[in-house]
Design a protein around this motif. Structure first.
Motif, PDB file in Angstrom:
ATOM      1  N   ILE A   1     -18.072 -36.598  73.321  1.00 51.60           N
ATOM      2  CA  ILE A   1     -18.359 -37.093  71.959  1.00 51.60           C
ATOM      3  C   ILE A   1     -17.051 -37.288  71.186  1.00 51.60           C
ATOM      4  O   ILE A   1     -16.866 -38.290  70.493  1.00 51.60           O
ATOM      5  CB  ILE A   1     -19.316 -36.120  71.212  1.00 51.60           C
ATOM      6  CG1 ILE A   1     -20.661 -36.026  71.939  1.00 51.60           C
ATOM      7  CG2 ILE A   1     -19.536 -36.573  69.770  1.00 51.60           C
ATOM      8  CD1 ILE A   1     -21.574 -34.889  71.474  1.00 51.60           C
ATOM      9  N   ASN A   2     -16.149 -36.352  71.348  1.00 47.95           N
ATOM     10  CA  ASN A   2     -14.879 -36.444  70.636  1.00 47.95           C
ATOM     11  C   ASN A   2     -14.044 -37.642  71.127  1.00 47.95           C
ATOM     12  O   ASN A   2     -13.356 -38.289  70.340  1.00 47.95           O
ATOM     13  CB  ASN A   2     -14.079 -35.149  70.813  1.00 47.95           C
ATOM     14  CG  ASN A   2     -12.904 -35.079  69.859  1.00 47.95           C
ATOM     15  OD1 ASN A   2     -13.065 -35.213  68.665  1.00 47.95           O
ATOM     16  ND2 ASN A   2     -11.705 -34.926  70.408  1.00 47.95           N
ATOM     17  N   TYR A   3     -14.130 -37.924  72.419  1.00 45.92           N
ATOM     18  CA  TYR A   3     -13.427 -39.081  72.992  1.00 45.92           C
ATOM     19  C   TYR A   3     -13.901 -40.366  72.303  1.00 45.92           C
ATOM     20  O   TYR A   3     -13.109 -41.259  71.998  1.00 45.92           O
ATOM     21  CB  TYR A   3     -13.694 -39.131  74.503  1.00 45.92           C
ATOM     22  CG  TYR A   3     -13.227 -40.399  75.169  1.00 45.92           C
ATOM     23  CD1 TYR A   3     -11.869 -40.639  75.394  1.00 45.92           C
ATOM     24  CD2 TYR A   3     -14.154 -41.358  75.572  1.00 45.92           C
ATOM     25  CE1 TYR A   3     -11.455 -41.818  75.993  1.00 45.92           C
ATOM     26  CE2 TYR A   3     -13.750 -42.533  76.173  1.00 45.92           C
ATOM     27  CZ  TYR A   3     -12.398 -42.758  76.378  1.00 45.92           C
ATOM     28  OH  TYR A   3     -11.986 -43.937  76.954  1.00 45.92           O
ATOM     29  N   LYS A   4     -15.195 -40.412  72.014  1.00 49.78           N
ATOM     30  CA  LYS A   4     -15.765 -41.610  71.386  1.00 49.78           C
ATOM     31  C   LYS A   4     -15.556 -41.619  69.867  1.00 49.78           C
ATOM     32  O   LYS A   4     -15.409 -42.670  69.265  1.00 49.78           O
ATOM     33  CB  LYS A   4     -17.277 -41.669  71.648  1.00 49.78           C
ATOM     34  CG  LYS A   4     -17.671 -41.612  73.116  1.00 49.78           C
ATOM     35  CD  LYS A   4     -17.859 -42.961  73.721  1.00 49.78           C
ATOM     36  CE  LYS A   4     -19.251 -43.471  73.467  1.00 49.78           C
ATOM     37  NZ  LYS A   4     -19.521 -44.686  74.260  1.00 49.78           N
ATOM     38  N   GLU A   5     -15.578 -40.444  69.246  1.00 49.07           N
ATOM     39  CA  GLU A   5     -15.659 -40.404  67.784  1.00 49.07           C
ATOM     40  C   GLU A   5     -14.450 -39.804  67.082  1.00 49.07           C
ATOM     41  O   GLU A   5     -14.332 -39.942  65.869  1.00 49.07           O
ATOM     42  CB  GLU A   5     -16.916 -39.613  67.345  1.00 49.07           C
ATOM     43  CG  GLU A   5     -18.218 -40.137  67.915  1.00 49.07           C
ATOM     44  CD  GLU A   5     -18.584 -41.512  67.363  1.00 49.07           C
ATOM     45  OE1 GLU A   5     -17.983 -41.935  66.361  1.00 49.07           O
ATOM     46  OE2 GLU A   5     -19.455 -42.154  67.955  1.00 49.07           O
ATOM     47  N   ASN A   6     -13.602 -39.115  67.810  1.00 53.47           N
ATOM     48  CA  ASN A   6     -12.431 -38.474  67.208  1.00 53.47           C
ATOM     49  C   ASN A   6     -12.829 -37.607  65.996  1.00 53.47           C
ATOM     50  O   ASN A   6     -12.501 -37.903  64.848  1.00 53.47           O
ATOM     51  CB  ASN A   6     -11.403 -39.536  66.801  1.00 53.47           C
ATOM     52  CG  ASN A   6     -10.034 -38.928  66.559  1.00 53.47           C
ATOM     53  OD1 ASN A   6      -9.774 -37.806  67.007  1.00 53.47           O
ATOM     54  ND2 ASN A   6      -9.186 -39.633  65.853  1.00 53.47           N
ATOM     55  N   ILE A   7     -13.506 -36.540  66.283  1.00 53.62           N
ATOM     56  CA  ILE A   7     -14.061 -35.660  65.240  1.00 53.62           C
ATOM     57  C   ILE A   7     -12.954 -34.818  64.585  1.00 53.62           C
ATOM     58  O   ILE A   7     -12.094 -34.268  65.273  1.00 53.62           O
ATOM     59  CB  ILE A   7     -15.128 -34.723  65.863  1.00 53.62           C
ATOM     60  CG1 ILE A   7     -16.293 -35.558  66.409  1.00 53.62           C
ATOM     61  CG2 ILE A   7     -15.638 -33.700  64.858  1.00 53.62           C
ATOM     62  CD1 ILE A   7     -17.184 -34.792  67.364  1.00 53.62           C
ATOM     63  N   ASP A   8     -12.996 -34.726  63.264  1.00 55.52           N
ATOM     64  CA  ASP A   8     -12.038 -33.879  62.542  1.00 55.52           C
ATOM     65  C   ASP A   8     -12.564 -32.455  62.373  1.00 55.52           C
ATOM     66  O   ASP A   8     -11.820 -31.487  62.507  1.00 55.52           O
ATOM     67  CB  ASP A   8     -11.732 -34.477  61.168  1.00 55.52           C
ATOM     68  CG  ASP A   8     -11.033 -35.811  61.280  1.00 55.52           C
ATOM     69  OD1 ASP A   8      -9.921 -35.834  61.841  1.00 55.52           O
ATOM     70  OD2 ASP A   8     -11.599 -36.830  60.852  1.00 55.52           O
ATOM     71  N   VAL A   9     -13.840 -32.353  61.983  1.00 61.78           N
ATOM     72  CA  VAL A   9     -14.417 -31.029  61.689  1.00 61.78           C
ATOM     73  C   VAL A   9     -15.833 -30.972  62.252  1.00 61.78           C
ATOM     74  O   VAL A   9     -16.563 -31.972  62.221  1.00 61.78           O
ATOM     75  CB  VAL A   9     -14.478 -30.768  60.158  1.00 61.78           C
ATOM     76  CG1 VAL A   9     -15.030 -29.373  59.862  1.00 61.78           C
ATOM     77  CG2 VAL A   9     -13.115 -30.939  59.505  1.00 61.78           C
TER      78      VAL A   9
END
Lengths: 81, 349
Positions: free
Chosen positions: B80-88
């Protein structure tokens, strides 16, 4: 007994106790009694103020005000000194 | 002023009759005047309404159930982070917090995802089953409670607790038993649903009052708003509530959050006895589902949480509006089958 100083009473007779979250409605006379209590008027002073505005016998007035104060006490609107 | 763009992943999208806090948290974030939040919903089931609330949730992903453990969750968050680059990330379920707390340093160091969570010892210490020790340690009044694993233990403890007593599940559910028969029935009902142990708790008569609060993990209580339920559902959930001006309650709550050095959102549930004493019934380790009331009363806790998670200094909220109500309502979303298909087949939408 004294009135909880936090009590908010609106012109429409809506009474809100912000400490407990309770709210009530009261009629014109109830609002008048609460207003007088808020001003620190109680007993004889309070009766005289009511008598100026309402045509009521002293016996009935005293009984009604004491009943009302009992109710206010149950709802934590009036507190012990 | 240009708003800062931040991507936040949020769980608890089950905005149902016993709602998760996800949607109220997102509403708080969306009210921010400083941030432009992109919201990534993390869901466990395809029917969580938040998945389909397109005005609040920009994209949703299914994540593995907490029972699957940390590794599958981490794997999924990597994707998910690879797709969305989550901050928090803001986890909002009690049952998932263990995994998120354990993973928090990996999420931060490997994926760059910040969070604001208590450490695992603190998280465990306020658990229902340990509430008595917790009360003693932090000088908080708590009802007597005991963890039990069998009906025999329940009967053995009857004298100590007396009826009525409260029978509670370790995560959810609580019932007041007036007789042995009722207590045994609740024991079976709750343990069948949520497992063992069961917690027996002394019944304290009074008014239930709750506080939603935010700690920065450094001993500061950033915000706290007390509320009394005005309307309760058959599941015991608040359907309406009002903010209170209760200084003693606020003082106890702030002191608790400060003494604990609590990091993150929490809900403190109390019974106020007729004598005016406050007994802590539970400390939930995340925002409550009514957290948006704090926002409505002038304290945006979710936004403040994001800032703290990002390492920014956040001043403590000084006040809030008393007599502010929340009234929950239900609403039918109309959803095309293709929307459902995406989340059901692809696990994302």
């Amino acid at each position: 007994m004294k009135l909880n100083q936090n009590i908010a009473v609106s012109e429409s007779g809506f009474v809100f106790n912000p400490t407990t979250g309770d709210s009530f409605t009261t009629n014109f006379l109830g609002k008048e009694v609460i207003k007088l209590l808020q001003e620190g008027k109680d007993g004889e002073t309070l009766y005289k103020e009511i008598e100026k505005k309402f045509d009521v016998s002293r016996n009935i007035l005293e009984k009604d005000v004491e009943d009302f104060k009992m109710m206010l006490s149950n709802y934590q609107i009036l507190e012990n000194d | 002023m240009t708003k800062r763009k931040i991507t936040v992943a949020v769980t608890g999208l089950n905005n149902i009759d016993s709602p998760g806090p996800g949607i109220p948290v997102i509403r708080g974030l969306k009210d921010s005047k400083e941030f432009d939040f992109r919201i990534i919903g993390l869901s466990y089931e395809t029917m969580e309404p938040g998945i389909y609330m397109n005005d609040l949730v920009d994209k949703s992903y299914q994540i593995p159930l907490p029972s699957a453990g940390m590794e599958p969750l981490l794997e999924r968050l990597r994707y998910i982070n690879y797709k969305e680059n989550i901050d928090v990330v803001i986890p909002n379920f009690d049952a998932e917090l263990y995994n998120f707390i354990k993973l928090s340093s990996i999420l931060k160091n490997e994926l760059g995802i910040s969070s604001l969570l208590p450490d695992i010892d603190l998280f465990e210490s306020r658990h229902k089953s340990k509430l008595c020790e917790f009360g003693e340690k932090y000088d908080i009044l708590v009802p007597k409670s005991k963890m039990i694993f069998s009906v025999n233990e329940l009967i053995d403890n009857e004298k100590e607790f007396e009826y009525p007593m409260v029978v509670k599940g370790q995560y959810y559910d609580a019932s007041i038993a007036a007789t042995r028969e009722q207590a045994i029935s609740y024991f079976h009902k709750i343990s069948n649903k949520w497992g063992l142990p069961i917690i027996l708790q002394q019944f304290v008569s009074g008014t239930e009052v709750n506080v939603t609060a935010l700690g920065d993990g450094k001993g500061n209580c950033i915000g706290a708003v007390p509320m009394r339920k005005m309307y309760i559902t058959d599941k015991g959930k608040a359907w309406a509530g009002i903010t209170l001006d209760d200084k003693k309650l606020l003082e106890i709550s702030k002191k608790t959050v400060e003494n604990l050095k609590w990091a993150g959102g929490c809900e403190l549930e109390y019974i106020k006895s007729k004598e005016g004493k406050y007994y802590l019934l539970e400390m939930n380790p995340r925002f409550p589902a009514w957290v948006y009331l704090a926002n409505g009363a002038g304290q945006n806790h979710p936004e403040a949480m994001i800032k703290i998670a990002l390492g920014e200094d956040v001043p403590c909220f000084e006040n809030y509006e008393v007599g502010k109500l929340f009234i929950r309502y239900s609403y039918d979303l109309i959803v095309d089958i293709s929307e459902f298909e995406k989340i059901a087949i692809l696990g994302e939408k």
